[in-house]
Design an enzyme around this catalytic site. Structure first.
Site, PDB file in Angstrom:
ATOM      1  N   GLY A   1      37.968  41.853  42.549  1.00 15.52           N
ATOM      2  CA  GLY A   1      36.998  42.027  41.470  1.00 15.52           C
ATOM      3  C   GLY A   1      37.447  43.112  40.508  1.00 15.52           C
ATOM      4  O   GLY A   1      38.276  43.963  40.837  1.00 15.52           O
TER       5      GLY A   1
ATOM      6  N   THR B   1      38.383  49.970  43.735  1.00 17.21           N
ATOM      7  CA  THR B   1      37.135  49.330  44.158  1.00 17.21           C
ATOM      8  C   THR B   1      35.955  50.156  43.682  1.00 17.21           C
ATOM      9  O   THR B   1      35.938  51.376  43.853  1.00 17.21           O
ATOM     10  CB  THR B   1      37.021  49.143  45.686  1.00 17.21           C
ATOM     11  OG1 THR B   1      35.668  48.874  46.042  1.00 17.21           O
ATOM     12  CG2 THR B   1      37.476  50.363  46.451  1.00 17.21           C
TER      13      THR B   1
ATOM     14  N   ASP C   1      33.211  50.084  44.998  1.00 20.16           N
ATOM     15  CA  ASP C   1      32.449  50.462  46.196  1.00 20.16           C
ATOM     16  C   ASP C   1      32.949  51.752  46.827  1.00 20.16           C
ATOM     17  O   ASP C   1      32.272  52.317  47.678  1.00 20.16           O
ATOM     18  CB  ASP C   1      32.524  49.345  47.240  1.00 20.16           C
ATOM     19  CG  ASP C   1      31.839  48.074  46.788  1.00 20.16           C
ATOM     20  OD1 ASP C   1      30.893  48.175  45.987  1.00 20.16           O
ATOM     21  OD2 ASP C   1      32.260  46.983  47.219  1.00 20.16           O
TER      22      ASP C   1
ATOM     23  N   MET D   1      25.987  46.158  42.650  1.00 14.96           N
ATOM     24  CA  MET D   1      27.030  45.664  43.538  1.00 14.96           C
ATOM     25  C   MET D   1      27.271  46.619  44.711  1.00 14.96           C
ATOM     26  O   MET D   1      27.153  47.835  44.573  1.00 14.96           O
ATOM     27  CB  MET D   1      28.327  45.437  42.776  1.00 14.96           C
ATOM     28  CG  MET D   1      28.309  44.184  41.915  1.00 14.96           C
ATOM     29  SD  MET D   1      29.906  43.873  41.129  1.00 14.96           S
ATOM     30  CE  MET D   1      29.638  42.214  40.483  1.00 14.96           C
ATOM     31  N   GLY D   2      27.648  46.037  45.835  1.00 14.55           N
ATOM     32  CA  GLY D   2      27.931  46.825  47.036  1.00 14.55           C
ATOM     33  C   GLY D   2      27.615  46.033  48.283  1.00 14.55           C
ATOM     34  O   GLY D   2      26.554  46.189  48.869  1.00 14.55           O
ATOM     35  N   ARG D   3      28.558  45.173  48.676  1.00 10.40           N
ATOM     36  CA  ARG D   3      28.319  44.266  49.798  1.00 10.40           C
ATOM     37  C   ARG D   3      28.078  45.011  51.113  1.00 10.40           C
ATOM     38  O   ARG D   3      27.135  44.743  51.839  1.00 10.40           O
ATOM     39  CB  ARG D   3      29.514  43.333  49.969  1.00 10.40           C
ATOM     40  CG  ARG D   3      29.447  42.445  51.190  1.00 10.40           C
ATOM     41  CD  ARG D   3      30.725  41.649  51.345  1.00 10.40           C
ATOM     42  NE  ARG D   3      30.955  40.800  50.190  1.00 10.40           N
ATOM     43  CZ  ARG D   3      30.368  39.629  49.990  1.00 10.40           C
ATOM     44  NH1 ARG D   3      29.517  39.167  50.889  1.00 10.40           N
ATOM     45  NH2 ARG D   3      30.633  38.923  48.911  1.00 10.40           N
TER      46      ARG D   3
ATOM     47  N   TYR E   1      28.398  43.140  36.505  1.00 10.85           N
ATOM     48  CA  TYR E   1      29.472  42.789  35.570  1.00 10.85           C
ATOM     49  C   TYR E   1      29.512  43.740  34.386  1.00 10.85           C
ATOM     50  O   TYR E   1      30.573  43.973  33.802  1.00 10.85           O
ATOM     51  CB  TYR E   1      29.313  41.338  35.111  1.00 10.85           C
ATOM     52  CG  TYR E   1      29.504  40.364  36.254  1.00 10.85           C
ATOM     53  CD1 TYR E   1      30.763  40.180  36.819  1.00 10.85           C
ATOM     54  CD2 TYR E   1      28.431  39.670  36.792  1.00 10.85           C
ATOM     55  CE1 TYR E   1      30.946  39.320  37.889  1.00 10.85           C
ATOM     56  CE2 TYR E   1      28.601  38.801  37.865  1.00 10.85           C
ATOM     57  CZ  TYR E   1      29.862  38.630  38.399  1.00 10.85           C
ATOM     58  OH  TYR E   1      30.036  37.787  39.467  1.00 10.85           O
TER      59      TYR E   1
ATOM     60  N   SER F   1      28.935  46.982  34.617  1.00 12.60           N
ATOM     61  CA  SER F   1      29.564  48.234  35.050  1.00 12.60           C
ATOM     62  C   SER F   1      31.021  48.056  35.450  1.00 12.60           C
ATOM     63  O   SER F   1      31.866  48.901  35.147  1.00 12.60           O
ATOM     64  CB  SER F   1      28.782  48.846  36.221  1.00 12.60           C
ATOM     65  OG  SER F   1      28.767  47.980  37.331  1.00 12.60           O
ATOM     66  N   ARG F   2      31.358  46.949  36.113  1.00 13.42           N
ATOM     67  CA  ARG F   2      32.715  46.825  36.641  1.00 13.42           C
ATOM     68  C   ARG F   2      33.743  46.496  35.560  1.00 13.42           C
ATOM     69  O   ARG F   2      34.940  46.704  35.758  1.00 13.42           O
ATOM     70  CB  ARG F   2      32.763  45.774  37.746  1.00 13.42           C
ATOM     71  CG  ARG F   2      32.758  44.335  37.279  1.00 13.42           C
ATOM     72  CD  ARG F   2      32.899  43.375  38.442  1.00 13.42           C
ATOM     73  NE  ARG F   2      33.353  42.057  37.999  1.00 13.42           N
ATOM     74  CZ  ARG F   2      33.752  41.092  38.818  1.00 13.42           C
ATOM     75  NH1 ARG F   2      33.734  41.294  40.116  1.00 13.42           N
ATOM     76  NH2 ARG F   2      34.164  39.937  38.344  1.00 13.42           N
TER      77      ARG F   2
END
Length: 406
Positions: free
Chosen positions: A13, A150, A152, A195-197, A324, A326-327
């Protein structure tokens, strides 16, 4: 070993560091060894398998600094896992019966690559290490020098991944606009899905940044412009135990007093509960090529909205996803400094004949070094015991109860 040709690839990602890291590597090689050829595989391992690549020419070398001003990745990403043979055959990247690792390794050998720079997460970088090992066993030496990417911030043992703080800053900015919607309806419930699985870092850091912004604002309560209506009232992370009933009771009081409730939700929070509900109905969640549950198909934000809306007496519910936004942002000044230090060091490691994942090694005194690939792993849990996170939760009024799984 003399370095003649260097290859770059970005994978997984997006994060707000890819474009800048590509630019930084090109700048540093051009500065130190301008005769070294540089190529870039398009869309990560997709380009390596399919033979799609770009050649870094003189104009790109001269103007590589422009890439620090942009998000995304100029050379493109994809989610291609070299060990998922079924998916690779389905996508036409390898033929039935072929070994993807062998195909990729042979492409690197045919392209005459001496150094491969991978900018990605744990899987991207350890896969590159597997390629180097395969080539070594077959008489071709390849150095792999990775950079940790990442949002995360969950790569073991890397202290800080590139792009994570920029993503958190952008997530906070997104929230500043979305939470303004609290006045669009009486008794408004806003769920900001982040986000943050498997790691709550991004949500926690964004909440801290948002609270810092909130603390610096001047309010006009006489006309309803009240600080409490703009605040974060709850933060949910995968690392925290989930007690819907207790939180609903607490947040019902917030709704009654403030007239709205604003939640920061890590998308990984509640996944076990959601999957269990689906399986109880005889359903199985869809999974991606890496075997992860496709979060966008189970909609954690909507699930939380369903749990809380009636219990809080919400008249309207809004679920907004900042992922999307932020990344894909460009790196902020703090990340630019980190990227500069890591890309410079990555080139140094490559020219000295080394390999590894560049980063500040938490298990070696936080020293910037090339971490051995066999020590690299993913899904590092966010440390909820950190003092700054305790302050975040104190402001929301929540108690920190670690989840059993973490």
């Amino acid at each position: 070993m003399t370095v003649k040709r260097v290859a770059l690839l970005t994978a997984g990602g997006y994060a707000p560091c890819l474009s800048s890291a590509v630019g930084g590597l090109i700048e540093r090689y051009t500065e130190l060894v301008p005769d070294v050829e540089i190529i870039a595989y398009k869309h990560g391992y997709w380009g390596l398998l399919s033979g799609e690549k770009l050649v870094v020419d003189d104009e790109v070398r001269e103007k590589a600094g422009l890439l620090h001003n942009y998000g995304g990745s100029p050379i493109g990403n994809s989610r291609v896992k070299l060990t998922n043979t079924e998916d690779l055959v389905k996508r036409g990247l390898i033929e039935e019966g072929e070994n993807a690792l062998e195909v990729a390794a042979n492409k690197l050998k045919d392209d005459g690559v001496d150094v491969l720079h991978t900018i990605g997460g744990d899987d991207t970088n350890t896969t590159a290490a597997d390629l180097a090992k395969y080539l070594h066993e077959n008489g071709h030496e390849l150095q792999v020098v990775g950079l940790p990417k990442t949002i995360d911030n969950d790569i073991v043992p890397i202290r800080q991944s590139l792009g994570a703080k920029s993503a958190a800053e952008q997530t906070s900015i997104f929230a500043q606009n979305i939470i303004a919607e609290h006045g669009s309806n009486p008794k408004m419930l806003i769920i900001h899905e982040i986000m943050g699985r498997a790691c709550g870092y991004l949500t926690a850091q964004a909440a801290e940044y948002y609270q810092d912004w909130h603390s610096k604002q001047e309010w006009l309560p006489g006309i309803g412009h009240k600080a409490e209506r703009w605040d974060v009232h709850a933060v949910f992370l995968p690392e925290l135990a989930l007690d819907i009933e207790a939180e609903a009771e607490r947040l019902k009081n917030v709704m009654d007093e403030a007239g709205c409730v604003n939640i920061f939700l890590s998308e990984g929070a509640g996944i076990p509960e959601i999957v269990a509900e689906m399986q109880a109905r005889g359903e199985e969640p869809e999974k991606d090529p890496f075997g992860h549950v496709k979060i966008d198909t189970i909609n954690p934000g909507q699930w939380f909205a369903k749990q809380f809306a009636e219990k809080l007496g919400a008249e309207k519910v809004m679920v907004q996803k900042s992922g999307y936004f932020s990344r894909s942002a460009k790196a902020n000044p703090e990340d630019i400094r980190l990227i500069k230090s890591m890309t410079d060091y990555a080139v140094q490691v490559a020219l000295e004949g080394g390999s590894g994942l560049v980063g500040h090694d938490e298990e070696r005194g936080d020293v910037l070094r090339a971490v051995e690939f066999e020590r690299v792993a993913g899904h590092k849990a966010f440390d909820v015991s950190q003092p700054w996170f305790h302050e975040v939760m104190e402001r929301t009024g929540q108690k920190i109860v670690p989840a059993e799984a973490h």
